[in-house]
Motif scaffolding. Structure first.
Motif, PDB file in Angstrom:
ATOM      1  N   LYS A  14       0.731  -1.076   0.145  1.00  0.00           N
ATOM      2  CA  LYS A  14      -0.003  -0.162  -0.050  1.00  0.00           C
ATOM      3  C   LYS A  14       1.015   1.222  -0.181  1.00  0.00           C
ATOM      4  N   LYS A  16       3.962   7.471   2.996  1.00  0.00           N
ATOM      5  CA  LYS A  16       2.541   7.028   2.531  1.00  0.00           C
ATOM      6  C   LYS A  16       1.635   8.125   2.869  1.00  0.00           C
ATOM      7  N   ASP A  17       1.849   8.723   4.069  1.00  0.00           N
ATOM      8  CA  ASP A  17       0.925   9.905   4.225  1.00  0.00           C
ATOM      9  C   ASP A  17       1.009  11.274   3.420  1.00  0.00           C
ATOM     10  N   LEU A  43      -0.308   4.583  -0.235  1.00  0.00           N
ATOM     11  CA  LEU A  43      -1.132   5.649   0.375  1.00  0.00           C
ATOM     12  C   LEU A  43      -1.715   5.600   1.584  1.00  0.00           C
ATOM     13  N   TYR A  89      -4.719   9.126 -11.144  1.00  0.00           N
ATOM     14  CA  TYR A  89      -4.427   8.396 -10.032  1.00  0.00           C
ATOM     15  C   TYR A  89      -3.908   6.846 -10.779  1.00  0.00           C
ATOM     16  N   ASP A 116      -2.802   8.505   5.016  1.00  0.00           N
ATOM     17  CA  ASP A 116      -3.826   9.474   5.480  1.00  0.00           C
ATOM     18  C   ASP A 116      -3.325  10.771   4.975  1.00  0.00           C
ATOM     19  N   TRP A 117      -3.929  11.399   4.119  1.00  0.00           N
ATOM     20  CA  TRP A 117      -3.560  12.805   3.452  1.00  0.00           C
ATOM     21  C   TRP A 117      -3.383  13.907   4.523  1.00  0.00           C
ATOM     22  N   ALA A 126      -0.473  10.305   0.053  1.00  0.00           N
ATOM     23  CA  ALA A 126      -1.715  10.444  -0.021  1.00  0.00           C
ATOM     24  C   ALA A 126      -2.093  11.608  -0.201  1.00  0.00           C
ATOM     25  N   ASP A 171      -4.541  10.993  -3.105  1.00  0.00           N
ATOM     26  CA  ASP A 171      -5.780  11.024  -2.364  1.00  0.00           C
ATOM     27  C   ASP A 171      -6.986  12.090  -3.171  1.00  0.00           C
ATOM     28  N   SER A 187      -7.889  14.982  -1.196  1.00  0.00           N
ATOM     29  CA  SER A 187      -6.872  16.016  -0.660  1.00  0.00           C
ATOM     30  C   SER A 187      -6.776  17.226  -1.224  1.00  0.00           C
TER      31      SER A 187
END
Ligand code: HEC
Length: 202
Positions: free
Chosen positions: A87, A187-188, A89, A148, A91-92, A191, A195, A198
């Motif tokens: 994974k 990762k954040d 992505l 995306y 938490d944006w 995102a 995301d 976002s």
């Protein structure tokens, strides 16, 4: 008269050449740097020792030959560590904190200080944010413009983890390789770029 102009030009040229020759050798620069951090603890002193790729960038003044570039891309790509869970992505909202935080890596920091990515210092991200640097390209609508796409998501992770795996002698910090950001922080911030919710993509 003409003769004097030519003589003057020749003098300027030779002065220029003399100036160019006065650039201190890499050994002098290295010794100076080491002395500057002479009293710092060993783990800090280790930070000024360039790794193999940075040493090439230093000695070629960020202008590696094509063979050096090719070797660098190969070497730096091998240093990228991808998330074990596949994974990319997180938490944006936390990613915004990472992008907006320029703290970290300073002598005066408490040992548990959380470092940031300082992305805004070089990139536009949220198009509504008025203050940003322009050393790097605008990343506004980054995910949206790229539909995306999963391959692009992986490429962006590579870029953030180790910018020199993508562009030899990149001016962008190597956040993963140099342990400025941990995997979750990357990762954040990913995102934040990808995301659809976002602000970067609004
Ligand atoms: C010191 C300046 C600097 C900082 C800080 C910085 N970047 Fe960059 N970034 C650049 C430059 C310069 C480029 C373009 C040249 C290159 O690729 O090396 C770039 C390119 C990129 C690209 C590729 C853009 C494309 O062409 O598709 C992404 C994605 C990116 N940066 C994300 C980030 C994120 C996320 C952060 C914060 C964690 C960040 N950058 C922090 C300078 C910076």
């Amino acid at each position: 008269m003409m003769k004097h102009i030519f003589a003057g030009a020749a003098l300027l040229l030779s002065a220029g050449a003399a100036l160019a020759d006065e650039r201190p050798s890499q050994a002098v620069i290295d010794a100076y740097l080491a002395a500057t951090f002479g009293k710092a603890p060993p783990e800090w002193q280790a930070r000024i020792k360039p790794d193999e790729s940075l040493a090439v960038c230093n000695t070629t003044r960020n202008n590696p030959s094509s063979a050096q570039s090719e070797a660098m891309l190969k070497r730096e790509s091998a240093r990228v560590s991808y998330p074990a869970d596949g994974k990319f992505l997180g938490d944006w909202k936390k990613g915004y904190q990472v992008a907006n935080n320029g703290r970290g890596g300073q002598f005066s920091d408490a040992p548990n200080t959380v470092s940031g990515g300082n992305c805004f210092a070089c990139h536009q991200l949220d198009p509504k944010e008025v203050s940003f640097g322009t050393l790097g390209p605008s990343l506004a609508a980054y995910g949206k413009d790229r539909k995306y796409d999963p391959e692009t998501i992986k490429d962006a992770y590579t870029k953030i983890y180790n910018s020199m795996a993508v562009v030899p002698c990149s001016n962008m910090p190597r956040f993963g390789v140099n342990k400025v950001l941990d995997e979750q922080q990357i990762k954040d911030v990913m995102a934040y770029l990808f995301d659809p919710e976002s602000p970067v993509n609004k």
